[in-house]
Design an enzyme around this catalytic site. Sequence first.
Site, PDB file in Angstrom:
ATOM      1  N   ASP A   1      -1.341  -0.149  -2.692  1.00  0.00           N
ATOM      2  CA  ASP A   1      -0.561  -0.729  -1.583  1.00  0.00           C
ATOM      3  C   ASP A   1      -0.607  -2.250  -1.678  1.00  0.00           C
ATOM      4  OD1 ASP A   1      -0.144   1.798  -0.672  1.00  0.00           O
ATOM      5  OD2 ASP A   1      -1.701   1.724   0.864  1.00  0.00           O
TER       6      ASP A   1
ATOM      7  N   TYR B   1       5.907   0.600   4.694  1.00  0.00           N
ATOM      8  CA  TYR B   1       4.462   0.423   4.768  1.00  0.00           C
ATOM      9  C   TYR B   1       4.047   0.019   6.193  1.00  0.00           C
ATOM     10  CZ  TYR B   1      -0.191  -0.845   3.253  1.00  0.00           C
ATOM     11  OH  TYR B   1      -1.549  -0.901   3.116  1.00  0.00           O
TER      12      TYR B   1
ATOM     13  N   GLU C   1      -3.335   4.051  -5.064  1.00  0.00           N
ATOM     14  CA  GLU C   1      -4.438   4.033  -4.104  1.00  0.00           C
ATOM     15  C   GLU C   1      -4.896   5.434  -3.701  1.00  0.00           C
ATOM     16  OE1 GLU C   1      -3.936   0.782  -1.420  1.00  0.00           O
ATOM     17  OE2 GLU C   1      -5.079   1.810   0.147  1.00  0.00           O
TER      18      GLU C   1
END
Lengths: 706, 44
Positions: A107, A317, A4
């Site tokens: 992600d 995350y 990403e």
Amino acid sequence: MVCEKPDAAARVARALDDHASPRKRELQGVTFFECSRRDELVIVCSALGHLYAVDSKGKTTRRSYPVWDYAWKPKHEFERRSARLSRWIHVISSLSKEADRFVSATDYDIEGSVIGHSILQYACNGAHLKASRMKFSTMTEKELKTAFRNLAPQLDFPMVEAGRCRHELDWLYGINLSRLLTEAALKQGRGYATLSTGRVQGPTLSFVVEREEEIGCFVPTPFWNIEAAIKHENQEYQLEYSKEKIPALAEAEKIVQDCQGKLLEVKDIESKEVRQLPPYPFDLSSLQAEAYRHFGYTPARTLAVAERLYLDALISYPRTSSQKLPPDIGYEDILRGIGTQRQYGALSGKLLGEGHLRPGQGPKEDPAHPAIYPTGESPKRTLLGPEARLFDLIVRRFMATFAEPCLRLSSRMILETGLHRFLLRGSRILRPGWTEFYRPYVMEDTQELPQLDVGMHIPIARIRALGKFTQPPPRYNPSSLLRKMEEENIGTKATRADTIETLYRRGYVKDLRIRANPLAIHVTQLLAKHCPLIINPEFTANLEAMMDEIQAQKTTRRRVLIRAIDHLRPVMLELMAREENLGAELSEVVSAQKTAELTFDSPCPQCGSALKIVKNRKSGKRFIGCTGKWEKNCSFSLPLPQFGSLSILKRKCKVCGFQMTQARSRGRRPLVSCPRCYAAKLRAQVSEATRPGSSEVGLREVPQTT
Amino acid sequence: VAYGNLTFKEYLGRVSKLSETGEKVRELVKFLVQHPERWDRSGP
């Protein structure tokens, strides 16, 4: 392999390379990595967030509406500020021609899945159908290697469909309604202002406006509190009267008269042990709320800092709504890792020494990621202030979730004289439990009771009736507004903070204690009058629920879109029929707000005219200029910060009394400063620099803070 | 209720002086001070 962001690509490449030193290459200014593995060469390239987005199909002007036909297009084709993305698409496209298999390593959430999917579909010639998916929650080498060994055979299509649907719906609502509002106001010829609304923005703004209305219509009601105290062994103890609020002055005065100089008898002493359970692990919104409470960071800033920590593999995350920590994250290894850092060594050792490790779990779940937790890795660089603070908060919260409950002894002494009853409350910690691990982020108030027995008498040292008034409901701040959005199921964990920032950017709201501008009140009132569904939180929450159903494969993107368009089309037609009336009302407010936004309340100290924010036509620099420049030949001016969106605050400088300004930039703390004091500082430095014998060569930049 | 016998004018005076009073209420108070005959005590 598509990641990403460039930082994520670098970390993934290092983890996958057999010698942990991938070859860094560059093509047209775009960096990618070559990782040598035993039997293959893996090319890891990165996106820069979304490279593709929704735009109108075919060629239409940016002002026409309504628009119903749309397509996914490269962002650089319709967004001037995304021009550099064309090189990214070109490089990824050319690299993909040599590839024989594809992996999406973005992600693992809705946005990440859409980013990976659109790149593979459009830039890699339909590779989305044969690509595999790499799923991970932390950027640690161990987890990345495991994720690469256990690739999912195909992309997470339900998540992709839900994400695409969200983008398409947001575009349909946002473009059509915002263009209509902006154009309707513009056609009245009183200046341009971007007036936007949308599926999430509309209801969010309506929360702020509703609160503004409540505050505006508030009538305070008087009430009285009885303030009393006793003295025992030279220490004063505050008493509570049994009735918290006394509604009439006469009644309050009678209580004071009755009790003045009287002896209180200790009637009873009650004590009970209270168990305070450890806090839940952090999901994104509780982290944002806690960071606001302790450090004053806005939700957008907390998210930006947390993402930085995630890319450094220090935390998991952060865009998660889970409050659960599954055992497979390896509690012991993480605590051992944390323990290598000096400040946490003793605490983590204590937890490890207790044997069984079982964290407290909250009710919220997220199928994609666990709650936010530290990975156990130590920072490889010195963390900046906000990074260090947030990291410390996350580490201590993680440890606190494993600790024992806190045990408190809560006591209450009942004292009476005649018909009047007073209470004395006390609290003492018997066993600190989790509070020991979560210091300094926990309130540890201790109030000991005096050594008095039942039946003893003690005189009232002082007593008075204190007049007070009921308070209006508090204004939202970024954190409480985000919580309200979450309660009403408006937006997603990833987009809520951005929506609040947009309200500031559009000039709808101002100040940290969020205050709605007249423009926001008018836009919301107009929408409430002509299309109430747009600002109805229930309607938006329904759409959110439908998107969750797409992800659960209970409905399809097509069905949801058809339903939404069926709703939006008649609303648009009705609004277009009333465009002129709408425009007339809006343009009046736009014009009034523009003047108010640019003009200072403090007059020019030289000629008394109004001071305004002016922009130099040649250099584009902004400064404060005097409106008496031409009439009175006044040359008074003051400097202003050149970056960020600028607003004039009501607050006055404590030093010189001039109005303060605030410059807001994305992901940064708002810069509040006094232009007059800043100018004085600059002048002092110039005179210092030009003084004979001074070592200063030129003017040095002064940080503009208060 | 709070202050016992308070005239309507005194009540308005007190409300307008309080910092907690909302802007719209302030406008209404200003209007009622100028037009006390418009105060309808029989209303809801």
